[in-house]
Scaffold this motif. Structure first.
Motif, PDB file in Angstrom:
ATOM      1  N   VAL A  16       8.998  -1.549   6.894  1.00 22.97           N
ATOM      2  CA  VAL A  16       8.173  -0.490   6.319  1.00 22.97           C
ATOM      3  C   VAL A  16       8.144  -0.690   4.802  1.00 22.97           C
ATOM      4  O   VAL A  16       9.101  -1.211   4.215  1.00 22.97           O
ATOM      5  N   GLY A  17       7.048  -0.280   4.201  1.00 22.00           N
ATOM      6  CA  GLY A  17       6.918  -0.430   2.760  1.00 22.00           C
ATOM      7  C   GLY A  17       5.972   0.590   2.178  1.00 22.00           C
ATOM      8  O   GLY A  17       5.270   1.306   2.909  1.00 22.00           O
ATOM      9  N   TYR A  18       5.961   0.646   0.867  1.00 23.97           N
ATOM     10  CA  TYR A  18       5.053   1.572   0.179  1.00 23.97           C
ATOM     11  C   TYR A  18       4.527   0.909  -1.080  1.00 23.97           C
ATOM     12  O   TYR A  18       5.275   0.232  -1.802  1.00 23.97           O
ATOM     13  N   GLU A  19       3.222   1.109  -1.322  1.00 22.27           N
ATOM     14  CA  GLU A  19       2.583   0.589  -2.521  1.00 22.27           C
ATOM     15  C   GLU A  19       2.274   1.735  -3.470  1.00 22.27           C
ATOM     16  O   GLU A  19       1.595   2.703  -3.102  1.00 22.27           O
ATOM     17  N   LEU A  20       2.760   1.615  -4.690  1.00 22.63           N
ATOM     18  CA  LEU A  20       2.517   2.607  -5.721  1.00 22.63           C
ATOM     19  C   LEU A  20       1.303   2.187  -6.542  1.00 22.63           C
ATOM     20  O   LEU A  20       1.272   1.085  -7.101  1.00 22.63           O
ATOM     21  N   GLY A  21       0.325   3.051  -6.625  1.00 23.16           N
ATOM     22  CA  GLY A  21      -0.921   2.716  -7.308  1.00 23.16           C
ATOM     23  C   GLY A  21      -0.822   2.815  -8.811  1.00 23.16           C
ATOM     24  O   GLY A  21      -1.542   3.611  -9.450  1.00 23.16           O
ATOM     25  N   ILE A  22       0.033   1.982  -9.394  1.00 25.57           N
ATOM     26  CA  ILE A  22       0.218   2.022 -10.847  1.00 25.57           C
ATOM     27  C   ILE A  22      -0.770   1.117 -11.575  1.00 25.57           C
ATOM     28  O   ILE A  22      -0.831   1.112 -12.797  1.00 25.57           O
ATOM     29  N   GLY A  23      -1.535   0.330 -10.811  1.00 26.61           N
ATOM     30  CA  GLY A  23      -2.465  -0.603 -11.415  1.00 26.61           C
ATOM     31  C   GLY A  23      -3.749   0.053 -11.884  1.00 26.61           C
ATOM     32  O   GLY A  23      -4.023   1.233 -11.627  1.00 26.61           O
ATOM     33  N   ASP A  24      -4.568  -0.741 -12.525  1.00 28.21           N
ATOM     34  CA  ASP A  24      -5.837  -0.278 -13.084  1.00 28.21           C
ATOM     35  C   ASP A  24      -6.924  -0.340 -12.019  1.00 28.21           C
ATOM     36  O   ASP A  24      -7.082  -1.351 -11.329  1.00 28.21           O
ATOM     37  N   ASP A  25      -7.695   0.737 -11.879  1.00 25.90           N
ATOM     38  CA  ASP A  25      -8.799   0.755 -10.913  1.00 25.90           C
ATOM     39  C   ASP A  25      -9.812  -0.350 -11.185  1.00 25.90           C
ATOM     40  O   ASP A  25     -10.423  -0.891 -10.258  1.00 25.90           O
TER      41      ASP A  25
END
Length: 350
Positions: free
Chosen positions: A200-209
């Motif tokens: 299981v994993g999670y991606e944090l949307g810290i990047g630029d759109d």
């Protein structure tokens, strides 16, 4: 083992000496019995007389194990090991075969092995010239970190890096998202070369759109690996669930599947062929008429699937360092972001 062999030889020699009747015969038996000890892989001791005739054979159940590299049962310990006798040899599994990790789609294409390594990759993804984007490119400079907690569990930083997107005459550069995961290998059968894992994993949307980032999603994944002598097959599947709708391109639930094949030609080189499949399970606030493949999470393309093939190879520079290069192109004619892609990567294991 040497003491057992010597004991057997002594017993046989004592028997032949005891059969002699006179002191002269005894002396001749001793002088003429220059025994040569020869142990085979079956643990058989053959004792020869000076004239080449066999005095006898002793069978031992304490035969030393065969540790040849081409013997699938040659290594008695579980897990990975170094072949110290061959400086250019890469890490091997218990059966003596090299482990070649997935080459393409590095964010999602995983395997069932528990390793500790650092990976870096460069992807040059070209958008279709006659497609919805009218050309353009996305270049990714990615970093991954994997640490074996024990023989069954692994911690991963599966996505971290920097994106450079050229689209419509403009250029945007920015940070990619951060993804972490935990993998559990519930099956590690080294004798049959069969391995399986879930995670299981999670991606944090810290990047630029503007540079294909900004995605928050939960990931459930599994992997299966099977080896046949020098051939190695792998399958990994990911279910990706969007947890927010912050991305201006929309967010959707997706499925990806990845097939891997490699063949160990020699100590230094293995060719690799992989198939990568992407499916949008449900449109989420669709803004674009296509999905984002493994580049990002776009909201569209629920009605069309995407399948691509990657062909390349791995070169093992030394026992803990390998470099890979692959070319990928689409097999389907869907409305998507596929033009073609080059992926170069390196793996350093510790």
């Amino acid at each position: 083992m040497r003491s057992l062999c010597a004991l057997g030889a002594s017993l046989l020699l004592s028997t032949s000496v005891a059969a002699a009747q006179t002191p002269l015969e005894i002396e001749e038996a001793v002088d003429q019995s220059e025994a040569a000890f020869e142990r085979s892989s079956e643990g058989v001791l053959r004792i020869d007389d000076a004239d080449g005739s066999a005095l006898g054979v002793v069978e031992s159940s304490f035969a030393a194990p065969n540790l040849r590299q081409d013997d699938p049962t040659s290594v008695p310990s579980e897990g990975y090991f170094f072949d110290e006798d061959q400086p250019r040899a890469f890490w091997r599994s218990q059966n003596g075969r090299r482990i070649v990790h997935p080459m393409s789609a590095p964010n999602y294409n995983d395997d069932a092995y528990i390793t500790s390594d650092i990976r870096g990759h460069y992807m040059n993804h070209q958008f279709p010239r006659n497609g919805v984007t009218n050309g353009g490119a996305a270049r990714t400079y990615g970093f991954q970190f994997r640490k074996a907690i024990d023989e069954r569990f692994q911690f991963q930083v599966s996505k971290l890096g920097f994106n450079d997107v050229h689209l419509g005459g403009s250029e945007e550069a920015g940070l990619d998202d951060l993804a972490v995961a935990i993998k559990y290998a519930f099956l590690q059968d080294w004798e049959s070369q069969t391995h399986a894992s879930i995670g299981v994993g999670y991606e944090l949307g810290i990047g630029d759109d503007d540079t294909l980032g900004g995605d928050d999603e939960f990931r459930v994944f599994g992997a299966l690996n099977k080896g046949f002598d020098r051939s190695h097959f792998g399958l990994s599947v990911n279910a990706l669930f969007a947890t927010g709708s912050e991305n201006v391109n929309g967010d959707s639930d997706r499925l990806s599947a990845h097939l891997h094949y490699d063949y160990e030609v020699n100590d230094m080189f293995s060719p690799i062929v992989e198939l990568n499949y992407y499916k949008t399970l449900s449109n989420g606030a669709p803004v674009t008429p296509f999905g984002g493949l493994d580049l990002g999470n776009f909201g569209g393309n629920e009605d069309e699937d995407s399948l691509s093939i990657a062909i390349g190879g791995e070169v093992r520079l030394q026992r803990d360092l390998a470099v890979r290069l692959g070319y990928e192109s689409p097999l389907t004619d869907s409305v998507d972001l596929w033009g073609y892609r080059w992926t170069a990567s390196a793996i350093w294991r510790f």
